[in-house]
Scaffold this motif. Structure first.
Motif, PDB file in Angstrom:
ATOM      1  N   THR A  40       0.857  -1.181   0.000  1.00  0.00           N
ATOM      2  CA  THR A  40       0.000   0.000   0.000  1.00  0.00           C
ATOM      3  C   THR A  40       0.897   1.237   0.000  1.00  0.00           C
ATOM      4  OG1 THR A  40      -0.063   0.111   2.406  1.00  0.00           O
ATOM      5  CG2 THR A  40      -1.749  -1.232   1.336  1.00  0.00           C
ATOM      6  N   TRP A  41       0.284   2.389  -0.230  1.00  0.00           N
ATOM      7  CA  TRP A  41       1.067   3.618  -0.260  1.00  0.00           C
ATOM      8  C   TRP A  41       1.697   3.892   1.097  1.00  0.00           C
ATOM      9  CZ3 TRP A  41       2.856   5.768  -4.383  1.00  0.00           C
ATOM     10  CH2 TRP A  41       2.194   5.579  -5.584  1.00  0.00           C
ATOM     11  N   LYS A  42       0.990   3.564   2.172  1.00  0.00           N
ATOM     12  CA  LYS A  42       1.527   3.770   3.512  1.00  0.00           C
ATOM     13  C   LYS A  42       2.735   2.868   3.750  1.00  0.00           C
ATOM     14  CE  LYS A  42       0.237   3.878   8.354  1.00  0.00           C
ATOM     15  NZ  LYS A  42      -0.815   3.661   9.349  1.00  0.00           N
ATOM     16  N   GLU A  43       2.634   1.589   3.318  1.00  0.00           N
ATOM     17  CA  GLU A  43       3.747   0.654   3.479  1.00  0.00           C
ATOM     18  C   GLU A  43       4.946   1.085   2.634  1.00  0.00           C
ATOM     19  OE1 GLU A  43       1.337  -3.478   4.416  1.00  0.00           O
ATOM     20  OE2 GLU A  43       1.651  -2.851   2.338  1.00  0.00           O
ATOM     21  N   ARG A  44       4.678   1.579   1.446  1.00  0.00           N
ATOM     22  CA  ARG A  44       5.771   2.079   0.607  1.00  0.00           C
ATOM     23  C   ARG A  44       6.474   3.246   1.270  1.00  0.00           C
ATOM     24  NH1 ARG A  44       3.206   2.171  -5.501  1.00  0.00           N
ATOM     25  NH2 ARG A  44       2.770  -0.056  -5.597  1.00  0.00           N
ATOM     26  N   TYR A  45       5.686   4.139   1.862  1.00  0.00           N
ATOM     27  CA  TYR A  45       6.253   5.288   2.561  1.00  0.00           C
ATOM     28  C   TYR A  45       7.119   4.822   3.726  1.00  0.00           C
ATOM     29  CZ  TYR A  45       6.571   9.269   5.664  1.00  0.00           C
ATOM     30  OH  TYR A  45       7.048  10.238   6.496  1.00  0.00           O
ATOM     31  N   LEU A  48      10.376   3.359   2.405  1.00  0.00           N
ATOM     32  CA  LEU A  48      11.251   4.440   1.943  1.00  0.00           C
ATOM     33  C   LEU A  48      11.855   5.202   3.116  1.00  0.00           C
ATOM     34  CD1 LEU A  48      12.356   6.073  -0.451  1.00  0.00           C
ATOM     35  CD2 LEU A  48      10.333   7.513  -0.260  1.00  0.00           C
ATOM     36  N   LYS A  49      11.041   5.428   4.139  1.00  0.00           N
ATOM     37  CA  LYS A  49      11.508   6.144   5.327  1.00  0.00           C
ATOM     38  C   LYS A  49      12.608   5.361   6.033  1.00  0.00           C
ATOM     39  CE  LYS A  49       9.597   7.825   9.676  1.00  0.00           C
ATOM     40  NZ  LYS A  49       8.376   7.908  10.465  1.00  0.00           N
ATOM     41  N   GLU A  50      12.413   4.062   6.223  1.00  0.00           N
ATOM     42  CA  GLU A  50      13.416   3.223   6.897  1.00  0.00           C
ATOM     43  C   GLU A  50      14.692   3.112   6.059  1.00  0.00           C
ATOM     44  OE1 GLU A  50      15.053   0.683   9.829  1.00  0.00           O
ATOM     45  OE2 GLU A  50      13.413   2.132   9.847  1.00  0.00           O
ATOM     46  N   ALA A  51      14.525   2.947   4.750  1.00  0.00           N
ATOM     47  CA  ALA A  51      15.693   2.839   3.878  1.00  0.00           C
ATOM     48  C   ALA A  51      16.498   4.125   3.871  1.00  0.00           C
ATOM     49  CB  ALA A  51      15.255   2.491   2.454  1.00  0.00           C
ATOM     50  N   SER A  52      15.827   5.264   3.828  1.00  0.00           N
ATOM     51  CA  SER A  52      16.562   6.535   3.826  1.00  0.00           C
ATOM     52  C   SER A  52      17.233   6.764   5.182  1.00  0.00           C
ATOM     53  CB  SER A  52      15.641   7.693   3.471  1.00  0.00           C
ATOM     54  OG  SER A  52      14.585   7.775   4.398  1.00  0.00           O
ATOM     55  N   ARG A  53      16.591   6.333   6.279  1.00  0.00           N
ATOM     56  CA  ARG A  53      17.205   6.477   7.602  1.00  0.00           C
ATOM     57  C   ARG A  53      18.476   5.640   7.690  1.00  0.00           C
ATOM     58  NH1 ARG A  53      17.635   3.956  12.333  1.00  0.00           N
ATOM     59  NH2 ARG A  53      16.481   2.146  11.652  1.00  0.00           N
ATOM     60  N   LEU A  54      18.409   4.393   7.186  1.00  0.00           N
ATOM     61  CA  LEU A  54      19.595   3.540   7.216  1.00  0.00           C
ATOM     62  C   LEU A  54      20.682   4.054   6.278  1.00  0.00           C
ATOM     63  CD1 LEU A  54      17.985   0.004   7.423  1.00  0.00           C
ATOM     64  CD2 LEU A  54      19.238   1.219   9.197  1.00  0.00           C
ATOM     65  N   TYR A  55      20.271   4.620   5.137  1.00  0.00           N
ATOM     66  CA  TYR A  55      21.254   5.170   4.209  1.00  0.00           C
ATOM     67  C   TYR A  55      21.979   6.352   4.852  1.00  0.00           C
ATOM     68  CZ  TYR A  55      23.262   7.581   0.235  1.00  0.00           C
ATOM     69  OH  TYR A  55      24.129   8.211  -0.598  1.00  0.00           O
TER      70      TYR A  55
END
Length: 162
Positions: A40-45, A48-55
């Motif tokens: 879902t759009w919420k899950e995608r968000y 993306l949020k977790e991936a950018s935080r880890l990056y």
């Protein structure tokens, strides 16, 4: 009549075969493969949020317990059993350094970016030097083995003739 046939074959080639050559279709999934549901759009968000935080965290030299608390649980327990560790003043991480410099404007940001680029360039240079050195050592070993093999063959030929 021949012109129609030629035109049909050329147009079929362009329409079907050329498209498949330029943009090949993927193979179908194997029979045992189960397709996942779409996010879902919420899950995608959230992903993306977790991936950018880890990056962003990967740019920090030491990813501490505040960024990955689950990885540091065992380490904290071992530390609390022993002697108190003196908190040393750490130098600011690259990301913190860039954040501070960005607040100061372009004049302060330029030297910070130059330091980042220079450290990365030196890392690449050192890696390339070690690769070249290892490659040259490998070539030397191969050439020495080849010389030994050639001299061994010459001795064998002299023994057979003599």
């Amino acid at each position: 009549m021949k012109l129609k046939v030629v035109w049909r074959k050329v147009s079929d080639y362009v329409r079907y075969d050329l498209k498949e050559i330029a943009f090949p279709s993927s193979l179908p999934d194997p029979p045992h493969f189960k397709k996942r549901r779409k996010l879902t759009w919420k899950e995608r968000y959230l992903v993306l949020k977790e991936a950018s935080r880890l990056y962003c965290a990967s740019w920090v030299r030491d990813i501490g317990p505040d960024l990955r608390p689950n990885d540091y649980k065992e380490w904290d327990e071992d530390k609390s059993d022993g002697v108190d560790v003196i908190n040393k003043q750490k130098e600011p991480s690259t990301l913190e350094d860039l954040a501070i410099a960005a607040r100061g404007g372009m004049e302060a940001l330029r030297p910070a970016l130059q330091r980042v680029y220079m450290t990365r360039a030196s890392a690449y240079r050192d890696g390339l030097k070690s690769f070249i050195q290892g490659y040259q050592e490998g070539i030397k070993e191969v050439m020495e083995k080849k010389e030994e093999y050639d001299s061994q063959q010459k001795e064998d030929i002299e023994k057979k003739e003599g």
